[in-house]
Design a protein around this motif. Sequence first.
Motif, PDB file in Angstrom:
ATOM      1  N   GLN A  20      16.323 -20.027   2.816  1.00  0.00           N
ATOM      2  CA  GLN A  20      17.380 -19.081   3.371  1.00  0.00           C
ATOM      3  C   GLN A  20      16.410 -17.783   3.588  1.00  0.00           C
ATOM      4  O   GLN A  20      16.809 -17.275   4.795  1.00  0.00           O
ATOM      5  CB  GLN A  20      18.386 -18.819   2.369  1.00  0.00           C
ATOM      6  N   VAL A  21      15.681 -17.401   2.759  1.00  0.00           N
ATOM      7  CA  VAL A  21      14.931 -16.069   2.902  1.00  0.00           C
ATOM      8  C   VAL A  21      13.889 -16.178   4.004  1.00  0.00           C
ATOM      9  O   VAL A  21      13.639 -15.298   4.623  1.00  0.00           O
ATOM     10  CB  VAL A  21      14.447 -15.465   1.880  1.00  0.00           C
ATOM     11  N   ALA A  22      13.604 -17.345   4.456  1.00  0.00           N
ATOM     12  CA  ALA A  22      12.570 -17.525   5.278  1.00  0.00           C
ATOM     13  C   ALA A  22      13.202 -17.356   6.862  1.00  0.00           C
ATOM     14  O   ALA A  22      12.458 -16.940   7.846  1.00  0.00           O
ATOM     15  CB  ALA A  22      11.999 -18.938   5.430  1.00  0.00           C
ATOM     16  N   LYS A  23      14.445 -17.122   7.023  1.00  0.00           N
ATOM     17  CA  LYS A  23      15.149 -17.053   8.201  1.00  0.00           C
ATOM     18  C   LYS A  23      15.357 -15.335   8.341  1.00  0.00           C
ATOM     19  O   LYS A  23      15.706 -14.736   9.361  1.00  0.00           O
ATOM     20  CB  LYS A  23      16.611 -17.404   8.091  1.00  0.00           C
ATOM     21  N   VAL A  24      15.147 -14.688   7.240  1.00  0.00           N
ATOM     22  CA  VAL A  24      15.128 -13.066   7.558  1.00  0.00           C
ATOM     23  C   VAL A  24      13.826 -12.686   7.708  1.00  0.00           C
ATOM     24  O   VAL A  24      12.566 -12.613   7.212  1.00  0.00           O
ATOM     25  CB  VAL A  24      15.166 -12.464   6.048  1.00  0.00           C
ATOM     26  N   PRO A  25      13.661 -12.024   9.011  1.00  0.00           N
ATOM     27  CA  PRO A  25      12.024 -11.464   9.355  1.00  0.00           C
ATOM     28  C   PRO A  25      11.643 -10.556   8.333  1.00  0.00           C
ATOM     29  O   PRO A  25      12.212  -9.857   7.871  1.00  0.00           O
ATOM     30  CB  PRO A  25      12.534 -10.778  10.557  1.00  0.00           C
ATOM     31  N   LEU A  26      10.401 -10.873   8.349  1.00  0.00           N
ATOM     32  CA  LEU A  26       9.532  -9.843   7.402  1.00  0.00           C
ATOM     33  C   LEU A  26       9.690  -8.285   7.497  1.00  0.00           C
ATOM     34  O   LEU A  26       9.619  -7.354   6.620  1.00  0.00           O
ATOM     35  CB  LEU A  26       8.367 -10.495   6.852  1.00  0.00           C
ATOM     36  N   ARG A  27       9.452  -7.994   8.815  1.00  0.00           N
ATOM     37  CA  ARG A  27       9.306  -6.678   9.402  1.00  0.00           C
ATOM     38  C   ARG A  27       8.469  -5.871   8.581  1.00  0.00           C
ATOM     39  O   ARG A  27       8.834  -4.819   8.149  1.00  0.00           O
ATOM     40  CB  ARG A  27      10.535  -6.104   9.588  1.00  0.00           C
ATOM     41  N   PRO A  28       7.195  -6.289   8.117  1.00  0.00           N
ATOM     42  CA  PRO A  28       6.266  -5.484   7.416  1.00  0.00           C
ATOM     43  C   PRO A  28       5.830  -4.075   8.066  1.00  0.00           C
ATOM     44  O   PRO A  28       5.640  -4.061   9.163  1.00  0.00           O
ATOM     45  CB  PRO A  28       4.966  -6.328   6.950  1.00  0.00           C
ATOM     46  N   SER A  29       5.776  -3.074   7.287  1.00  0.00           N
ATOM     47  CA  SER A  29       5.323  -1.795   7.868  1.00  0.00           C
ATOM     48  C   SER A  29       4.215  -1.238   6.675  1.00  0.00           C
ATOM     49  O   SER A  29       4.434  -1.276   5.695  1.00  0.00           O
ATOM     50  CB  SER A  29       6.330  -0.897   8.089  1.00  0.00           C
ATOM     51  N   PHE A  30       3.178  -0.791   7.112  1.00  0.00           N
ATOM     52  CA  PHE A  30       2.152  -0.222   6.129  1.00  0.00           C
ATOM     53  C   PHE A  30       1.893   1.085   6.871  1.00  0.00           C
ATOM     54  O   PHE A  30       0.885   1.224   7.728  1.00  0.00           O
ATOM     55  CB  PHE A  30       0.995  -1.071   6.426  1.00  0.00           C
ATOM     56  N   GLU A  31       2.365   2.160   6.108  1.00  0.00           N
ATOM     57  CA  GLU A  31       2.167   3.583   6.658  1.00  0.00           C
ATOM     58  C   GLU A  31       0.971   4.185   5.665  1.00  0.00           C
ATOM     59  O   GLU A  31       1.161   4.216   4.586  1.00  0.00           O
ATOM     60  CB  GLU A  31       3.383   4.288   6.413  1.00  0.00           C
ATOM     61  N   TYR A  32      -0.159   4.738   6.284  1.00  0.00           N
ATOM     62  CA  TYR A  32      -1.131   5.122   5.737  1.00  0.00           C
ATOM     63  C   TYR A  32      -0.835   6.620   5.080  1.00  0.00           C
ATOM     64  O   TYR A  32      -0.095   7.472   5.573  1.00  0.00           O
ATOM     65  CB  TYR A  32      -2.484   5.435   6.693  1.00  0.00           C
ATOM     66  N   VAL A  33      -1.223   6.890   3.848  1.00  0.00           N
ATOM     67  CA  VAL A  33      -0.978   7.779   2.974  1.00  0.00           C
ATOM     68  C   VAL A  33      -1.979   8.723   2.760  1.00  0.00           C
ATOM     69  O   VAL A  33      -2.744   8.626   1.833  1.00  0.00           O
ATOM     70  CB  VAL A  33       0.007   7.818   1.593  1.00  0.00           C
ATOM     71  N   GLU A  34      -2.221   9.790   3.631  1.00  0.00           N
ATOM     72  CA  GLU A  34      -3.620  10.596   3.580  1.00  0.00           C
ATOM     73  C   GLU A  34      -3.459  11.206   1.877  1.00  0.00           C
ATOM     74  O   GLU A  34      -4.750  11.127   1.246  1.00  0.00           O
ATOM     75  CB  GLU A  34      -3.471  11.789   4.738  1.00  0.00           C
ATOM     76  N   GLU A  35      -2.472  11.665   1.484  1.00  0.00           N
ATOM     77  CA  GLU A  35      -2.492  12.707   0.265  1.00  0.00           C
ATOM     78  C   GLU A  35      -2.978  11.706  -0.909  1.00  0.00           C
ATOM     79  O   GLU A  35      -3.379  12.282  -1.967  1.00  0.00           O
ATOM     80  CB  GLU A  35      -1.101  13.203  -0.015  1.00  0.00           C
ATOM     81  N   ARG A  36      -2.583  10.517  -0.891  1.00  0.00           N
ATOM     82  CA  ARG A  36      -2.693   9.345  -2.184  1.00  0.00           C
ATOM     83  C   ARG A  36      -4.192   8.716  -1.964  1.00  0.00           C
ATOM     84  O   ARG A  36      -4.645   8.039  -2.885  1.00  0.00           O
ATOM     85  CB  ARG A  36      -1.414   8.376  -2.160  1.00  0.00           C
ATOM     86  N   SER A  37      -4.704   8.757  -0.667  1.00  0.00           N
ATOM     87  CA  SER A  37      -6.069   8.102  -0.419  1.00  0.00           C
ATOM     88  C   SER A  37      -7.375   8.890  -1.013  1.00  0.00           C
ATOM     89  O   SER A  37      -7.151  10.223  -1.097  1.00  0.00           O
ATOM     90  CB  SER A  37      -6.233   7.708   1.051  1.00  0.00           C
ATOM     91  N   THR A  38      -8.209   8.287  -1.129  1.00  0.00           N
ATOM     92  CA  THR A  38      -9.629   8.982  -1.395  1.00  0.00           C
ATOM     93  C   THR A  38     -10.641   8.440  -0.516  1.00  0.00           C
ATOM     94  O   THR A  38     -10.348   7.818   0.269  1.00  0.00           O
ATOM     95  CB  THR A  38      -9.915   8.686  -3.276  1.00  0.00           C
ATOM     96  N   ASP A  39     -11.865   8.920  -0.948  1.00  0.00           N
ATOM     97  CA  ASP A  39     -13.017   8.547  -0.027  1.00  0.00           C
ATOM     98  C   ASP A  39     -13.223   6.951  -0.034  1.00  0.00           C
ATOM     99  O   ASP A  39     -13.808   6.428   0.832  1.00  0.00           O
ATOM    100  CB  ASP A  39     -14.066   9.272  -0.643  1.00  0.00           C
TER     101      ASP A  39
END
Lengths: 284, 302
Positions: free
Chosen positions: B22-41
């Motif tokens: 059933q859930v396979a019929k739901v499109p995943l629609r993944p989004s990955f938004e880069y978060v500068e403030e929480r990222s490091t070198d």
Amino acid sequence: MSAFEGYWDAVDAELAQLPPQPVRDLVPRRCTADFTGYEVRLTSLGPYRIFGYLSVPTGPGPYPAVLTTPRYGSVNNPPHYNDRLRYVTLVIAHRGQRTADSSYAAAYPGLLTDGIADPDRYVYRGIVADCLRAAEYLTALPEVDTSRVAVAGDDLAVLTAARRPLFAALQVAGAPLFRGADQPDADYPAAEFGDHLRAHPQDADAVRRTLALFDPERHAPAVTAAARVEIPGEGGPLSALAEALDAQRYAPTHHGQADNDAADAWLAGRLGAAAMSRFSRMAG
Amino acid sequence: MTQVNVYRPDDFDDFWDSTLKQVAKVPLRPSFEYVEERSTDDVAVYDVHYDSWAGVRISGWYAVPRAAGPHPALMLVPGYISEPVIPRSWAKKGYAAFAVAPRGKLRSNQPYNPGYPGLLVDNIVDPNTYGYRGFYVDAVRAVDAVLTRPEVDPARVGLHGSSQGGALTITTAALMPDVVTCGAAGAPYLCGFMESARLTHSYPYEEINEYLRDHPDHEQRVAQSVGYYDGINFAPNIEAPMLVYIGLEDDVCPPETGFAVHDAMKCEKELLTYERCGHDAGNHWAMEKVEAFLAGHLGVAQ
């Protein structure tokens, strides 16, 4: 008057202007023959309505009482069954936590640095006030023996005991929240300070000034309660805090239930109750 | 020691096959938004969202080494009352680390928000609408989401968590036997629901005792319903190697249930037990072994 005293006296004065307007609702599913469970709501600084789980043992009382200050996170469990058998217990949710998130919802990560560049807008000014309000509420309940009241938690418990000398015992466990900025390699939540300063390097002095107002070691001289501090490892801010509180030091064995039992026994001893382990095959 | 007997519905496997279809019929629609403030070198952090059961949008934090991949995926599944922590420390070790917030947690609580306490007993008498149905699926879909990343090696997917995270490690490994490489489960929760509620007064299981105070005639209905959700019933379906670690005086997730779920596993497995430890599950000593187990199976240098 120092800036430190002025800051906290202003918090007290603002809080004193706001009647707590308590509402106490019975929760049948948290009631047994041995205790009665309630949910309470109180007005704190803002004005803002905060939430608490209250439980009162069955009988004539008065009973010893324990205030548990909120953990760092969105949820606090209701008081444990064993504690409800022995104490009047109050666990509060500060502003932003679930059950106290209307109209402010805390972000995780994010709460620890919310408004930190301005001490008057730092969210923890209100959160400490929430704990102080809870202390006032608990110690005014007729079911409470005011000579046997404890506060337990992290830095917030220390600040509460310092600002409200109503407690016979103070139990401190957990990482020091407001000293996290001293630990650049720390994981979350202390890493929130580093994240904020990377994004806002110009705030460094302001952050230091704000956190100095919340430093538990600075509040410690005002604490009148007998204290116990869990200190994992040698040295560090908790060791200095224990010294400032003249506290009993406890070095965790890392055998979690043994450490829990030791904490329970200390508190029970201070409050004149029987020690109880949460692990028992007598439960039922 | 108390024997933990769990009711296993005859249609247990069909129920979950049908759920995943059933859930396979739901499109995943993944989004990955880069978060500068929480990222490091050395670590890039992303705020992740994807769609799951009943169309609920689920959130998570993804932390990945800036060094070129492919990296093994490490799914970090959360405890009951905790919010997922940005897994930067795991990314520093070399993992593409994903900390998921299944439905009801702070950033995944629209429109589903049963609260805490609350989740454990939300529609607990009905397996079809029980809150954990979507919750378990959310952890599966988190794996699907992380596998959309080009820097992730799909042949190396690990699972790790303690308490409810231990439970989700078990359920996800069982529901994705062709995908999961290994799992490390501490103090597994959601194993032996009814026996646990009899053995302890600690939350979250105390929620069941409170529910039954309100509805004393529901005990059998609850026992039958949670049979679809019990980690002990999922365990035989796991094919990946598993490491389980428990405290022998755990008041939150009784050790009897940790032994039972380990016994029920037919995969390569190891059980670590710690005297006088509670819900910490011997974390102080176990973590070194967990890290070695994950690194060994996922090909990360220690």
